[in-house]
Design an enzyme around this catalytic site. Structure first.
Site, PDB file in Angstrom:
ATOM      1  N   LYS A  82       0.865  -1.190   0.000  1.00 39.82           N
ATOM      2  CA  LYS A  82       0.000   0.000   0.000  1.00 39.82           C
ATOM      3  C   LYS A  82       0.898   1.235   0.000  1.00 39.82           C
ATOM      4  O   LYS A  82       1.926   1.272   0.697  1.00 39.82           O
ATOM      5  CB  LYS A  82      -0.884  -0.021   1.250  1.00 39.82           C
ATOM      6  CG  LYS A  82      -1.864   1.151   1.318  1.00 39.82           C
ATOM      7  CD  LYS A  82      -2.746   1.046   2.556  1.00 39.82           C
ATOM      8  CE  LYS A  82      -3.779   2.152   2.619  1.00 39.82           C
ATOM      9  NZ  LYS A  82      -4.621   2.068   3.842  1.00 39.82           N
ATOM     10  N   SER A 157      -9.547   2.205   2.817  1.00 38.15           N
ATOM     11  CA  SER A 157      -8.643   2.904   1.936  1.00 38.15           C
ATOM     12  C   SER A 157      -7.653   1.997   1.212  1.00 38.15           C
ATOM     13  O   SER A 157      -7.055   2.419   0.222  1.00 38.15           O
ATOM     14  CB  SER A 157      -7.873   3.958   2.746  1.00 38.15           C
ATOM     15  OG  SER A 157      -7.093   3.342   3.757  1.00 38.15           O
ATOM     16  N   SER A 181      -9.748  -0.194   7.097  1.00 36.31           N
ATOM     17  CA  SER A 181      -9.205  -0.149   5.734  1.00 36.31           C
ATOM     18  C   SER A 181      -8.516  -1.404   5.235  1.00 36.31           C
ATOM     19  O   SER A 181      -8.149  -1.474   4.062  1.00 36.31           O
ATOM     20  CB  SER A 181      -8.253   1.029   5.591  1.00 36.31           C
ATOM     21  OG  SER A 181      -9.006   2.201   5.453  1.00 36.31           O
TER      22      SER A 181
HETATM   23  N1  GLN Z   1     -13.069   4.686   6.353  1.00 40.19           N
HETATM   24  C1  GLN Z   1     -12.322   5.085   7.520  1.00 40.19           C
HETATM   25  C2  GLN Z   1     -11.835   6.495   7.339  1.00 40.19           C
HETATM   26  O1  GLN Z   1     -12.099   7.051   6.357  1.00 40.19           O
HETATM   27  C3  GLN Z   1     -11.194   4.144   7.778  1.00 40.19           C
HETATM   28  C4  GLN Z   1      -9.987   4.409   6.976  1.00 40.19           C
HETATM   29  C5  GLN Z   1      -8.825   3.585   7.378  1.00 40.19           C
HETATM   30  O2  GLN Z   1      -8.971   2.579   8.074  1.00 40.19           O
HETATM   31  N2  GLN Z   1      -7.638   4.026   6.972  1.00 40.19           N
HETATM   32  O3  GLN Z   1     -11.189   7.042   8.162  1.00 40.19           O
END
Ligand code: GLN
Length: 500
Positions: A82, A157, A181
């Site tokens: 990532k 994400s 994410s």
């Molecule tokens: N959807 C959550 C956010 O927007 C989680 C994102 C994540 O785990 N990086 O913060």
């Protein structure tokens, strides 16, 4: 495509490791095959950066180690990272214009550990900007597409990571999970992913979003493959990450083939008590998701597990608490991007303030700006007590609710997300709708507990559905064991999207 091994991309981590050991293929051949695939499927938007020369140099080094007789489950196995994990061999952007072209002088600890185990890095994977998002539609470099239906989001994400694994561009990938994410994109793309206990994997070299929540973990096709990756990634790094846990390195695959303590081989999960939080099975969850989750739970029951009702009464409060704490930490972490030290710098500033303002407004996307504003607000004098402190108190109560629940059960199960993958763009203009979809992943994140997503079947339009498993602190090996037992009797994790 390699003539000798046209199906190399269909092989998982364990299988590739065995083929490499048996010298049926070479790290170089596998890497070349997957690089060609990355180019052929560039329309999926999975990769943000490739560097063939660096990948092939790593593969050649792995081949040399194999020729010298060295063995190891990841030696010569390709994977991709990532793009919030910093790497020397590839640029790191965190999905933001702010870091366009940025080259780190060092590798993140998890990257370095995987490399030391002989894994070959194929490149960097798309993600929401600074890991803020749930659909990979907040990347400054365009969306990633769900290979099960290209008009849908892959989740976020870590969307690029899930796409790469699902579309057989890589047998495994790293992801990071702040509020879901790893688990949510794994669920949307039909792959397996685990967010370890907070502190299991070093955050050194992870571009910070919300430091008290950020945690790296593996995404792969099976629990077995995730266990192989996690065994290399995890472990103390206290000198470089003060929140890293001082737990000795473990072999996370050690229980995989074993029955639950006291159980027999024919009913390998006999004695396992799985708690189903009633708040996870309410009307807010789509019926196609519930159906797949319930079917997977029945499989676990057939393996001997007992299902029982439990309560996580503050589940709803996880959303407001998280969307105060995470933006608060983000506003602080992202203050370092000021156009002076690194990152985007506005042209011809009239003075220092103009430099700060224009550098940040030119290079941060709308979701990141929204969260910086929100975070700055909740931390400001007068609102700190009303919002930030209250959110921290709720966070503590949520963690306590889990401990009460673990007094009754060994692990907790439920859906990962309230729906299957939505259409690209469907929630882009409505951030609250996207925040609400995080409801089932945020509680474990706030509590710092390990959680995973295991392919559980398909919902509407044949889109994947994941089963979430949440364990108590440091129970990753047990979570992986239960997921592995499920994967012995189901084949959802082996199915690939049409054309891949
Ligand atoms: N959807 C959550 C956010 O927007 C989680 C994102 C994540 O785990 N990086 O913060």
């Amino acid at each position: 495509m390699s003539a000798a091994h046209p199906d190399l991309h269909q092989m998982g981590v364990a299988e590739l490791g065995a083929a490499l050991h048996a010298r049926q293929t070479s790290a170089t051949e596998v890497a070349q095959h997957l690089l060609a695939r990355a180019h052929a499927h560039s329309g999926l938007g999975a990769y943000l950066a490739l560097n063939e020369a660096a990948t092939l140099a790593q593969a050649a080094a792995a081949d040399a180690r194999l020729s010298a007789g060295e063995r190891g489950p990841l030696l010569g196995v390709p994977l991709a990272h990532k793009d919030v994990l910093v790497t020397r061999d590839f640029p790191t952007t965190a999905g933001s214009k702010m870091l366009q072209g940025y080259r780190s002088p060092f590798d993140a600890t998890v990257v370095q550990r995987l490399a030391a185990a002989g894994a070959v890095s194929l490149g960097k994977l798309n993600c929401d900007e600074f890991a803020m998002g749930s659909g990979n539609d907040q990347s400054a470099y365009g969306p990633a597409h769900n290979p099960w239906d290209r008009t849908r989001v892959p989740g976020g994400s870590s969307g690029g990571s899930a796409v790469a694994v699902a579309a057989r561009l890589a047998p495994a990938a790293t992801g990071t999970d702040t509020g879901g994410s790893i688990r949510q994109p794994a669920s949307f793309c039909g792959v397996t992913g685990i967010k370890p206990t907070y502190g299991r994997c070093s955050r050194y070299g992870l571009v910070a979003y919300a430091s008290s929540l950020d945690q790296a973990g593996p995404m792969a096709r099976s629990a077995h493959d995730c266990a192989l990756l996690l065994s290399a990634m995890a472990g103390p790094d206290v000198e470089r990450d003060s929140t890293s846990l001082e737990q000795p390195p473990e072999d996370y695959s050690r229980y995989l083939a074993q029955p639950w303590p006291g159980a027999s081989a024919s009913r390998p999960l006999q004695g396992l008590r799985i708690g189903l939080p009633r708040e996870f099975f309410g009307p807010g969850c789509a019926s196609d998701v519930l159906q797949a989750v319930r079917a997977a739970l029945s499989e676990l029951e057939r393996l001997g597990a007992t299902l029982l009702d439990i309560a996580l009464p503050r589940t709803e409060l996880a959303i407001p608490a998280y969307y105060i704490i995470a933006p608060a930490e983000a506003s602080s972490n992202l203050s370092r991007y000021d156009g002076v030290r690194y990152g985007h710098r506005a042209a011809q500033p009239s003075d220092l303030l103009d430099l700060y303002q224009r550098s940040r407004s030119e290079a941060f996307g709308p979701e990141v700006q929204r969260r910086i504003l929100l975070g700055t607000y909740v931390l400001s004098h007068g609102y700190y007590d009303a919002y930030y402190i209250k959110a921290q108190q709720i966070r503590r109560l949520i963690a306590q609710d889990f401990q009460t629940a673990f007094g009754q059960c060994d692990l907790i199960a439920g859906p990962v997300a309230p729906s299957v993958a939505w259409a690209i763009g469907a929630k882009t203009a409505d951030p609250l709708a996207a925040y609400l979809a995080d409801i089932y992943t945020l509680p474990a994140s706030l509590a710092g507990l390990p959680g995973m997503s295991v392919p559980a079947g398909f919902g509407a339009d044949h889109l994947p559905v994941g089963l979430q498993l949440i364990g108590n602190y440091l129970s990753e090996a047990r979570l992986l064991q239960v997921a592995h037992q499920l994967q012995r009797v189901t084949d959802f994790h082996r199915q690939s999207p049409q054309g891949f």
